[in-house]
Design an enzyme around this catalytic site. Structure first.
Site, PDB file in Angstrom:
ATOM      1  NE  ARG A 127       8.545   2.365 -10.951  1.00 34.17           N
ATOM      2  CZ  ARG A 127       8.902   3.537 -10.464  1.00 34.17           C
ATOM      3  NH1 ARG A 127      10.178   3.893 -10.447  1.00 34.17           N
ATOM      4  NH2 ARG A 127       7.998   4.366  -9.976  1.00 34.17           N
ATOM      5  CB  THR A 157      -1.265   4.387  -4.861  1.00 26.09           C
ATOM      6  OG1 THR A 157      -0.164   3.982  -5.677  1.00 26.09           O
ATOM      7  CG2 THR A 157      -2.102   5.408  -5.605  1.00 26.09           C
ATOM      8  CD  GLU A 158      -1.794   8.248   1.373  1.00 23.53           C
ATOM      9  OE1 GLU A 158      -2.226   9.424   1.432  1.00 23.53           O
ATOM     10  OE2 GLU A 158      -1.142   7.712   2.286  1.00 23.53           O
ATOM     11  CD  GLU A 211       5.354  -1.136  -9.697  1.00 25.59           C
ATOM     12  OE1 GLU A 211       6.236  -0.263  -9.530  1.00 25.59           O
ATOM     13  OE2 GLU A 211       5.019  -1.944  -8.822  1.00 25.59           O
ATOM     14  CB  ILE A 230      -4.542  -8.105 -37.767  1.00 25.97           C
ATOM     15  CG1 ILE A 230      -3.470  -7.142 -38.293  1.00 25.97           C
ATOM     16  CG2 ILE A 230      -4.448  -9.462 -38.448  1.00 25.97           C
ATOM     17  CD1 ILE A 230      -2.039  -7.607 -38.083  1.00 25.97           C
ATOM     18  CD1 TRP A 257      -5.754   4.268  -7.488  1.00 29.01           C
ATOM     19  CD2 TRP A 257      -7.219   2.859  -8.414  1.00 29.01           C
ATOM     20  NE1 TRP A 257      -6.765   5.018  -8.032  1.00 29.01           N
ATOM     21  CE2 TRP A 257      -7.674   4.170  -8.607  1.00 29.01           C
ATOM     22  CE3 TRP A 257      -7.985   1.794  -8.907  1.00 29.01           C
ATOM     23  CZ2 TRP A 257      -8.853   4.465  -9.274  1.00 29.01           C
ATOM     24  CZ3 TRP A 257      -9.162   2.091  -9.566  1.00 29.01           C
ATOM     25  CH2 TRP A 257      -9.585   3.411  -9.743  1.00 29.01           C
ATOM     26  N   GLY A 304      -0.735   9.578  -6.173  1.00 28.52           N
ATOM     27  CA  GLY A 304      -0.324   8.411  -6.947  1.00 28.52           C
ATOM     28  C   GLY A 304       1.097   8.595  -7.455  1.00 28.52           C
ATOM     29  CG  LEU A 340       7.750   1.682  -6.313  1.00 31.29           C
ATOM     30  CD1 LEU A 340       7.300   3.076  -6.757  1.00 31.29           C
ATOM     31  CD2 LEU A 340       6.548   0.765  -6.203  1.00 31.29           C
ATOM     32  N   GLY A 349       0.817  -1.214   0.000  1.00 29.77           N
ATOM     33  CA  GLY A 349       0.000   0.000   0.000  1.00 29.77           C
ATOM     34  C   GLY A 349       0.845   1.256   0.000  1.00 29.77           C
TER      35      GLY A 349
HETATM   36  P1  TGC Z   1      13.174  11.881  -5.108  1.00 33.24           P
HETATM   37  O1  TGC Z   1      13.587  13.149  -4.443  1.00 33.24           O
HETATM   38  O2  TGC Z   1      13.564  11.641  -6.514  1.00 33.24           O
HETATM   39  O3  TGC Z   1      13.686  10.648  -4.246  1.00 33.24           O
HETATM   40  C1  TGC Z   1      13.405  10.514  -2.861  1.00 33.24           C
HETATM   41  C2  TGC Z   1      14.407   9.528  -2.294  1.00 33.24           C
HETATM   42  O4  TGC Z   1      14.252   8.251  -2.962  1.00 33.24           O
HETATM   43  C3  TGC Z   1      15.458   7.918  -3.694  1.00 33.24           C
HETATM   44  N1  TGC Z   1      15.015   7.340  -4.970  1.00 33.24           N
HETATM   45  C4  TGC Z   1      15.058   6.038  -5.217  1.00 33.24           C
HETATM   46  N2  TGC Z   1      15.515   5.012  -4.482  1.00 33.24           N
HETATM   47  C5  TGC Z   1      15.407   3.790  -4.998  1.00 33.24           C
HETATM   48  N3  TGC Z   1      14.870   3.562  -6.222  1.00 33.24           N
HETATM   49  C6  TGC Z   1      14.396   4.566  -6.986  1.00 33.24           C
HETATM   50  N4  TGC Z   1      13.839   4.311  -8.174  1.00 33.24           N
HETATM   51  C7  TGC Z   1      14.484   5.877  -6.488  1.00 33.24           C
HETATM   52  N5  TGC Z   1      14.111   7.091  -6.957  1.00 33.24           N
HETATM   53  C8  TGC Z   1      14.442   7.980  -6.023  1.00 33.24           C
HETATM   54  C9  TGC Z   1      16.204   9.231  -3.861  1.00 33.24           C
HETATM   55  O5  TGC Z   1      17.574   9.016  -4.001  1.00 33.24           O
HETATM   56  C10 TGC Z   1      15.858   9.918  -2.549  1.00 33.24           C
HETATM   57  O6  TGC Z   1      16.624   9.314  -1.543  1.00 33.24           O
HETATM   58  P2  TGC Z   1      17.142  10.162  -0.282  1.00 33.24           P
HETATM   59  O7  TGC Z   1      17.936   9.194   0.527  1.00 33.24           O
HETATM   60  O8  TGC Z   1      17.945  11.288  -0.860  1.00 33.24           O
HETATM   61  O9  TGC Z   1      15.916  10.651   0.429  1.00 33.24           O
HETATM   62  O10 TGC Z   1      11.599  11.748  -4.938  1.00 33.24           O
HETATM   63  P3  TGC Z   1      10.405  12.561  -5.566  1.00 33.24           P
HETATM   64  O11 TGC Z   1       9.418  12.823  -4.472  1.00 33.24           O
HETATM   65  O12 TGC Z   1      10.926  13.746  -6.349  1.00 33.24           O
HETATM   66  O13 TGC Z   1       9.716  11.530  -6.566  1.00 33.24           O
HETATM   67  C11 TGC Z   1      10.348  11.009  -7.653  1.00 33.24           C
HETATM   68  C12 TGC Z   1       9.363  10.117  -8.471  1.00 33.24           C
HETATM   69  C13 TGC Z   1       8.268  10.964  -9.102  1.00 33.24           C
HETATM   70  C14 TGC Z   1      10.195   9.476  -9.564  1.00 33.24           C
HETATM   71  C15 TGC Z   1       8.735   9.039  -7.557  1.00 33.24           C
HETATM   72  O14 TGC Z   1       7.892   9.597  -6.607  1.00 33.24           O
HETATM   73  C16 TGC Z   1       7.962   8.001  -8.355  1.00 33.24           C
HETATM   74  O15 TGC Z   1       8.535   7.041  -8.844  1.00 33.24           O
HETATM   75  N6  TGC Z   1       6.594   8.140  -8.475  1.00 33.24           N
HETATM   76  C17 TGC Z   1       5.755   7.117  -9.070  1.00 33.24           C
HETATM   77  C18 TGC Z   1       5.034   6.352  -7.987  1.00 33.24           C
HETATM   78  C19 TGC Z   1       4.801   4.910  -8.356  1.00 33.24           C
HETATM   79  O16 TGC Z   1       5.421   4.351  -9.265  1.00 33.24           O
HETATM   80  N7  TGC Z   1       3.936   4.230  -7.633  1.00 33.24           N
HETATM   81  C20 TGC Z   1       3.730   2.832  -7.824  1.00 33.24           C
HETATM   82  C21 TGC Z   1       2.923   2.245  -6.696  1.00 33.24           C
HETATM   83  S1  TGC Z   1       2.961   0.471  -6.597  1.00 33.24           S
HETATM   84  C22 TGC Z   1       2.143  -0.069  -7.942  1.00 33.24           C
HETATM   85  O17 TGC Z   1       1.767   0.660  -8.801  1.00 33.24           O
HETATM   86  C23 TGC Z   1       1.925  -1.537  -8.024  1.00 33.24           C
HETATM   87  S2  TGC Z   1       1.089  -1.959  -9.468  1.00 33.24           S
HETATM   88  C24 TGC Z   1       0.893  -3.617  -9.373  1.00 33.24           C
HETATM   89  C25 TGC Z   1       1.961  -4.386 -10.119  1.00 33.24           C
HETATM   90  O18 TGC Z   1       3.156  -4.061 -10.052  1.00 33.24           O
HETATM   91  O19 TGC Z   1       1.608  -5.355 -10.788  1.00 33.24           O
HETATM   92  P1  FAD Z   2      -1.907  10.662 -11.121  1.00 32.31           P
HETATM   93  O1  FAD Z   2      -0.658  10.700 -10.342  1.00 32.31           O
HETATM   94  O2  FAD Z   2      -3.064  11.484 -10.658  1.00 32.31           O
HETATM   95  O3  FAD Z   2      -1.570  11.039 -12.633  1.00 32.31           O
HETATM   96  C1  FAD Z   2      -2.565  11.483 -13.575  1.00 32.31           C
HETATM   97  C2  FAD Z   2      -1.844  11.923 -14.844  1.00 32.31           C
HETATM   98  O4  FAD Z   2      -0.938  12.991 -14.510  1.00 32.31           O
HETATM   99  C3  FAD Z   2      -0.969  10.809 -15.450  1.00 32.31           C
HETATM  100  O5  FAD Z   2      -1.008  10.879 -16.842  1.00 32.31           O
HETATM  101  C4  FAD Z   2       0.415  11.198 -14.965  1.00 32.31           C
HETATM  102  O6  FAD Z   2       1.447  10.714 -15.777  1.00 32.31           O
HETATM  103  C5  FAD Z   2       0.333  12.700 -15.024  1.00 32.31           C
HETATM  104  N1  FAD Z   2       1.383  13.328 -14.195  1.00 32.31           N
HETATM  105  C6  FAD Z   2       1.691  13.037 -12.912  1.00 32.31           C
HETATM  106  N2  FAD Z   2       2.737  13.787 -12.506  1.00 32.31           N
HETATM  107  C7  FAD Z   2       3.097  14.537 -13.575  1.00 32.31           C
HETATM  108  C8  FAD Z   2       4.110  15.512 -13.800  1.00 32.31           C
HETATM  109  N3  FAD Z   2       4.973  15.834 -12.834  1.00 32.31           N
HETATM  110  N4  FAD Z   2       4.181  16.091 -15.014  1.00 32.31           N
HETATM  111  C9  FAD Z   2       3.296  15.773 -15.997  1.00 32.31           C
HETATM  112  N5  FAD Z   2       2.330  14.848 -15.853  1.00 32.31           N
HETATM  113  C10 FAD Z   2       2.239  14.241 -14.657  1.00 32.31           C
HETATM  114  N6  FAD Z   2      -0.484   1.338  -6.116  1.00 32.31           N
HETATM  115  C11 FAD Z   2       0.051   0.739  -5.012  1.00 32.31           C
HETATM  116  O7  FAD Z   2       0.597   1.398  -4.143  1.00 32.31           O
HETATM  117  N7  FAD Z   2      -0.025  -0.619  -4.858  1.00 32.31           N
HETATM  118  C12 FAD Z   2      -0.628  -1.428  -5.769  1.00 32.31           C
HETATM  119  O8  FAD Z   2      -0.665  -2.651  -5.592  1.00 32.31           O
HETATM  120  C13 FAD Z   2      -1.205  -0.823  -6.937  1.00 32.31           C
HETATM  121  N8  FAD Z   2      -1.878  -1.582  -7.846  1.00 32.31           N
HETATM  122  C14 FAD Z   2      -2.528  -0.978  -8.886  1.00 32.31           C
HETATM  123  C15 FAD Z   2      -3.331  -1.734  -9.731  1.00 32.31           C
HETATM  124  C16 FAD Z   2      -4.043  -1.140 -10.760  1.00 32.31           C
HETATM  125  C17 FAD Z   2      -4.936  -1.964 -11.636  1.00 32.31           C
HETATM  126  C18 FAD Z   2      -3.899   0.259 -10.995  1.00 32.31           C
HETATM  127  C19 FAD Z   2      -4.617   0.918 -12.139  1.00 32.31           C
HETATM  128  C20 FAD Z   2      -3.108   1.027 -10.159  1.00 32.31           C
HETATM  129  C21 FAD Z   2      -2.431   0.421  -9.078  1.00 32.31           C
HETATM  130  N9  FAD Z   2      -1.674   1.179  -8.182  1.00 32.31           N
HETATM  131  C22 FAD Z   2      -1.112   0.596  -7.068  1.00 32.31           C
HETATM  132  C23 FAD Z   2      -1.664   2.640  -8.285  1.00 32.31           C
HETATM  133  C24 FAD Z   2      -0.696   3.183  -9.339  1.00 32.31           C
HETATM  134  O9  FAD Z   2       0.625   3.061  -8.922  1.00 32.31           O
HETATM  135  C25 FAD Z   2      -1.090   4.647  -9.601  1.00 32.31           C
HETATM  136  O10 FAD Z   2      -2.299   4.613 -10.310  1.00 32.31           O
HETATM  137  C26 FAD Z   2      -0.009   5.384 -10.386  1.00 32.31           C
HETATM  138  O11 FAD Z   2       1.152   5.571  -9.612  1.00 32.31           O
HETATM  139  C27 FAD Z   2      -0.522   6.752 -10.892  1.00 32.31           C
HETATM  140  O12 FAD Z   2      -1.161   7.464  -9.900  1.00 32.31           O
HETATM  141  P2  FAD Z   2      -2.632   8.089 -10.156  1.00 32.31           P
HETATM  142  O13 FAD Z   2      -3.499   7.027 -10.719  1.00 32.31           O
HETATM  143  O14 FAD Z   2      -3.035   8.753  -8.907  1.00 32.31           O
HETATM  144  O15 FAD Z   2      -2.403   9.148 -11.308  1.00 32.31           O
END
Ligand code: TGC
Ligand code: FAD
Length: 392
Positions: free
Chosen positions: A251, A140-141, A371, A345, A170, A145, A247, A138
């Site tokens: 990823r 995402t909120e 992700e 197709i 989510w 996200g 992540l 958990g």
């Molecule tokens: P930022 O200032 O860049 O970094 C904060 C701290 O984190 C470190 N860091 C990392 N460490 C490990 N791996 C990475 N990829 C890292 N990226 C950054 C960084 O060095 C720093 O460390 P420290 O010690 O200096 O504090 O953070 P930011 O707030 O500017 O955010 C950067 C951003 C936008 C890239 C990050 O917030 C991000 O990746 N956002 C996307 C969130 C996301 O992907 N959520 C996924 C939720 S889980 C999910 O979706 C499961 S889906 C189900 C499935 O997988 O099948």
């Molecule tokens: P938002 O962050 O609101 O983004 C909306 C749009 O804005 C997107 O197009 C995005 O790219 C764009 N955007 C965001 N930031 C910027 C920027 N700086 N500049 C320009 N554009 C930007 N999360 C978990 O924690 N655990 C899970 O197990 C998990 N499972 C999931 C399963 C499913 C089926 C789905 C759909 C989602 C899941 N998620 C989970 C959540 C997922 O990680 C989020 O949906 C994702 O990180 C995007 O967040 P959001 O949906 O709030 O979109």
């Protein structure tokens, strides 16, 4: 006229020559499981929006894919490349199946394996590897996200206990999970908590009416003053780097996994085009069709070469997060384009669940978003290229 021998897209690229014998054996075992167990059932699960997650988790545990690239605690300890290849085969079945495995192994188990105490590892990892306990993750909120740093879920001290309050959104596997790894703000920054889902105050209502990832459980997590003992916190993670490190793992699996959905779509389209006569000859014999098939095979093969390169870097211990972003962005973006083109197709037949292509395309809409969205990965790559962080 004699029929020519044909090749699959991966045979054209000879990608098998880049994969070791043991990795191929693991891949073939997972492929057989998907062919025998998943493909006969998946259209029905998708249509009904439900999967037998508990049964599947045990079967996937017996197959050895849950946390397969981790060492010890009942995990198989395979190469990262083997794990990637398994993700590809699972997602050739359905992205929901790969998600179940990704969230279990790369997010929930990895968080405990990398950041947990010995007691947390002993308690949770062996049953999770066996699929007897299901985990969720958990982060995402509803309002946070792409920007998890802003999360509002909060954990406060109450004597030696913790009290956890907030909402997650989510969350894959949420409603079927036995344990949730929940990330929350504390006075010391973001920390992770291992939350048994039978703890009072924990609820996980399922999100319905999805048009994507229908064969996957997606839930909200409600944390209403959940009281946890002092040792529920993950001792090894403080700050956002804790969840982001997990992540990277998930990823990485998607870099390979998405190609499975694309491969299955392309193989379906090729078979269909050979079989379907239009204007008195097979659809496959038209230049326009062949141009589509050639272009899609190129992107699939290039994506596989990229995935295998990243796999080798990961096995060598040198894979960087921005390189994972290259793979996630490219391979998901190209895979969804392939699935959509394959649908053209198949014509009208492509819109039903008789064929997998639109199911894959719809699933990949979620994969494109979770992700890290494509835009987030573009910004990660942009930061690596310019040194400028443009997220805010
Ligand atoms: P930022 O200032 O860049 O970094 C904060 C701290 O984190 C470190 N860091 C990392 N460490 C490990 N791996 C990475 N990829 C890292 N990226 C950054 C960084 O060095 C720093 O460390 P420290 O010690 O200096 O504090 O953070 P930011 O707030 O500017 O955010 C950067 C951003 C936008 C890239 C990050 O917030 C991000 O990746 N956002 C996307 C969130 C996301 O992907 N959520 C996924 C939720 S889980 C999910 O979706 C499961 S889906 C189900 C499935 O997988 O099948
Ligand atoms: P938002 O962050 O609101 O983004 C909306 C749009 O804005 C997107 O197009 C995005 O790219 C764009 N955007 C965001 N930031 C910027 C920027 N700086 N500049 C320009 N554009 C930007 N999360 C978990 O924690 N655990 C899970 O197990 C998990 N499972 C999931 C399963 C499913 C089926 C789905 C759909 C989602 C899941 N998620 C989970 C959540 C997922 O990680 C989020 O949906 C994702 O990180 C995007 O967040 P959001 O949906 O709030 O979109």
């Amino acid at each position: 006229m004699t029929a020519r021998t044909t090749q699959t897209p991966f045979q054209l690229f000879d990608t098998d020559s880049l994969i070791g014998e043991e990795e191929r054996a693991i891949r073939d075992t997972v492929r057989r499981f998907v062919e025998d167990r998943i493909k006969p059932e998946i259209a029905d699960w998708y249509e009904s929006g439900s999967i037998p997650a508990r049964d599947l988790a045990k079967e996937l545990g017996a197959l050895g894919v849950l946390g397969m690239h981790l060492d010890g605690y009942g995990c198989a300890g395979t190469s990262a490349t083997a794990y990637g290849l398994a993700c590809l085969e699972l997602e050739a079945g359905d992205s929901g199946l790969r998600s179940l495995v990704s969230v279990q192994g790369s997010l929930a188990m990895f968080a405990i394996w990398r950041h947990g105490s010995d007691e947390q590892k002993q308690e949770w990892l062996p049953p999770m590897a066996a699929g007897e306990a299901i985990g969720c993750f958990g982060l995402t909120e509803p309002d946070f996200g792409s920007n998890p740093a802003g999360m509002r879920t909060r954990a406060v001290r109450d004597g030696s206990d913790w009290r956890l309050t907030g909402n997650k959104m989510w969350i894959t596997n949420g409603s079927v999970a036995d344990v949730a790894v929940v990330w929350a703000q504390t006075d010391d920054g973001i920390r992770g908590f291992v939350v048994p889902t039978d703890t009072p105050g924990f609820m996980a209502p399922e999100i319905k009416k999805k048009m994507s990832l229908r064969a996957s459980v997606t839930s909200e997590l409600v944390l209403d003053d959940v009281r946890l003992p002092a040792d529920a916190v993950l001792p090894g993670a403080t700050g956002l780097s804790g969840p982001l490190s997990c992540l990277n793992e998930a990823r990485y699996g998607i870099v390979f996994g998405a190609l499975g959905a694309a491969r299955d779509s392309l193989e379906t389209a090729i078979a269909y085009a050979k079989d379907r006569d239009i204007f008195d000859k097979p659809l496959a014999a038209y230049q326009l069709t062949q141009a589509k098939l050639a272009d899609m095979s190129l992107e699939l093969g290039k994506g596989m070469l990229l995935a295998l390169h990243l796999g080798r870097l990961k096995d060598a211990g040198s894979l960087r997060p921005e390189q994972v972003s290259l793979g996630k962005l490219n391979n998901v973006r190209e895979s969804i384009a392939i699935a959509r083109e394959c649908r053209t197709i198949l014509g009208a037949a492509g819109i039903t669940l008789e064929h997998p292509v639109l199911r894959h395309a719809n699933n990949l809409e979620s994969v494109l978003t979770y992700e890290g969205t494509s835009e987030v990965h573009q910004l990660v790559i942009g930061r690596a290229l310019t040194g400028e962080a443009a997220f805010r």
